[in-house]
Design a protein around this motif. Structure first.
Motif, PDB file in Angstrom:
ATOM      1  N   PHE A  13      -3.746   5.445   9.344  1.00  0.00           N
ATOM      2  CA  PHE A  13      -4.168   4.376  10.236  1.00  0.00           C
ATOM      3  C   PHE A  13      -5.291   4.820  11.172  1.00  0.00           C
ATOM      4  O   PHE A  13      -6.007   3.977  11.708  1.00  0.00           O
ATOM      5  CB  PHE A  13      -2.982   3.895  11.077  1.00  0.00           C
ATOM      6  N   ALA A 149      -4.521   1.419   4.087  1.00  0.00           N
ATOM      7  CA  ALA A 149      -4.096   1.411   5.489  1.00  0.00           C
ATOM      8  C   ALA A 149      -4.417   0.074   6.146  1.00  0.00           C
ATOM      9  O   ALA A 149      -3.619  -0.473   6.912  1.00  0.00           O
ATOM     10  CB  ALA A 149      -4.771   2.558   6.249  1.00  0.00           C
ATOM     11  N   ALA A 152      -1.992  -2.511   4.957  1.00  0.00           N
ATOM     12  CA  ALA A 152      -0.670  -2.239   5.532  1.00  0.00           C
ATOM     13  C   ALA A 152      -0.588  -2.787   6.955  1.00  0.00           C
ATOM     14  O   ALA A 152       0.422  -3.372   7.349  1.00  0.00           O
ATOM     15  CB  ALA A 152      -0.387  -0.738   5.528  1.00  0.00           C
ATOM     16  N   GLY A 290       0.783   2.639   4.657  1.00  0.00           N
ATOM     17  CA  GLY A 290      -0.504   2.710   5.323  1.00  0.00           C
ATOM     18  C   GLY A 290      -0.854   4.109   5.772  1.00  0.00           C
ATOM     19  O   GLY A 290      -2.019   4.509   5.747  1.00  0.00           O
ATOM     20  N   VAL A 341       1.570  -4.581  -0.356  1.00  0.00           N
ATOM     21  CA  VAL A 341       0.462  -3.751   0.142  1.00  0.00           C
ATOM     22  C   VAL A 341      -0.403  -3.206  -0.995  1.00  0.00           C
ATOM     23  O   VAL A 341      -1.626  -3.395  -0.996  1.00  0.00           O
ATOM     24  CB  VAL A 341       0.997  -2.616   1.041  1.00  0.00           C
TER      25      VAL A 341
END
Length: 417
Positions: A13, A149, A152, A290, A341
């Protein structure tokens, strides 16, 4: 095998949150998603201010639901076609701005139910343009290796908005009535959220292709182009089918959880406990993917997701313990994240920029239908055969879908390679 491309390095992230443009769009998404959910609560709450003449059947709530869902079913693909023809940033900003102004205008307009119905309908129409524009903006704002990411985060906040929005919607509207004014406080709170979301996106720099585009739009021709593209790119089509199957399962679960509450001695209105637990699972699963998604590149995540969901549906028929049932709901949410995702990431990676709007619009169309039809079908089946047989049947079907899509994905990948 997991068909999305691995990240060059495990940035998680951190990389996307350092991206100022993406961060602004993401914050705007959080606020806008909350506004959408609270607007739904507001529309229902406002019905008491729109009395019907005595002796006439009260169909206002059913008409409101129709106003919310009809544009999603009819216009999902059209919105994507428009998005491919015009800049995405003005569409996102204008959509939020229009919804905000319309919501704030409600208390100043005549108290006629037809006007509330029209504003609700227009709000839903605007969403059909906003949603594909937002999805198409993500691969423009984020580097290819960071798409997992980014998706997510969007998946987590979308589910979080459902939990928080419906959970605090009533309290927030009451706050608006108490501290701003009974006449227009509720509408001002929701409208302000839309306007804030619109303002936050203004500084975003969205570097789209400057190529001159043909702005003439023929929806039928463009829709056929989308179908031809998906028929040619079976990897994207397979991902869309998996996402559609996922939303079908979740829509059916909404109807089933109402029956489940009775099995565990709860009131029908408390069915949200199970949905909230599933939402927590989705947020948790999306967070894991993520941050560490590149470590699962060679794993068949969607297969694991469908199998875990099938397992949960089957075990639901055996347990009578509420805490265990809520834990199962959370596990089901984790399984859903394993599908949502990576499949959304795959669609963004494999779709060329000039097709983003049409493909995401078509996806939006499929998802809207998937969220509507199973509600009616599942309710009928449950009435005919009972809750547990339907849960077992769903468990069996979900497992079959998981294996079928996994084998299909492997076959497509072999053909591509």
């Amino acid at each position: 095998m997991f068909p999305t491309e691995p990240a060059a390095v495990n940035q998680g992230f951190g990389a996307v949150l350092k991206n100022r443009n993406f961060l602004l769009v993401w914050i705007g998404q959080i606020i806008c998603q909350l506004a959408d959910k609270i607007f739904f609560v507001l529309a229902i709450a406002l019905l008491v201010k729109y009395p019907i003449p005595p002796g006439i059947e009260d169909t206002r709530r059913a008409n409101l639901f129709l106003a919310f869902t009809l544009p999603a079913i009819l216009l999902g693909s059209v919105g994507g076609i428009i998005v491919d023809r015009f800049p995405k940033k003005p569409i996102m900003i204008g959509s939020d701005l229009l919804r905000g102004l319309l919501t704030i205008a409600i208390p100043f307009l005549p108290r006629q139910f037809a006007i509330l119905l029209l504003i609700t309908f227009v709000n839903s129409v605007v969403v059909q343009f906003f949603a594909p524009a937002e999805q198409a903006a993500i691969p423009i704002l984020v580097k290819r290796q960071n798409l997992m990411a980014a998706n997510a985060l969007f998946t987590s906040t979308m589910m979080g908005a459902i939990i928080v929005g419906f959970g605090i919607g009533g309290n927030l509207l009451s706050f608006g009535e108490s501290f701003i004014g009974e006449k227009y406080g509720q509408e001002f709170i929701v409208g302000a959220l839309y306007l804030i979301s619109s303002l936050i996106k203004i500084p975003v720099r969205l570097r789209e292709n400057k190529e001159k585009k043909n702005t003439s739009v023929n929806p039928l021709v463009e829709f056929k182009d989308s179908l031809r593209y998906l028929k040619k790119n079976r990897l994207v089509l397979n991902a869309l089918l998996q996402l559609t199957a996922l939303y079908c399962v979740f829509a059916a679960l909404v109807a089933l959880t109402i029956r489940l509450t009775q099995e565990f001695g709860l009131e029908e209105k408390q069915f949200g406990f199970f949905l909230a637990a599933a939402g927590v699972g989705i947020v948790s699963g999306a967070g894991i993917l993520g941050h560490w998604g590149d470590k699962f590149h060679h794993k068949p995540l969607p297969l694991f997701g469908f199998l875990s969901m099938g397992f949960v549906l089957g075990v639901f028929t055996l347990t009578h313990n509420l805490f265990f049932a809520l834990c199962l709901s959370a596990l089901l949410g984790v399984g859903a994240a394993m599908i949502a995702v990576p499949m959304q990431t795959l669609v963004q990676q494999q779709t060329p920029p000039e097709m983003h709007g049409r493909v995401f619009g078509f996806q939006n169309h499929l998802v809207n239908i998937a969220l509507s039809a199973p509600l009616l079908i599942t309710e009928r089946l449950t009435s005919l055969f009972g809750l547990r047989p339907v849960l077992l049947a769903m468990s069996f079907v979900v497992v079959i879908i998981g294996f079928w899509t996994w084998r299909n994905t492997r076959k497509v990948l072999k053909d591509v390679i």
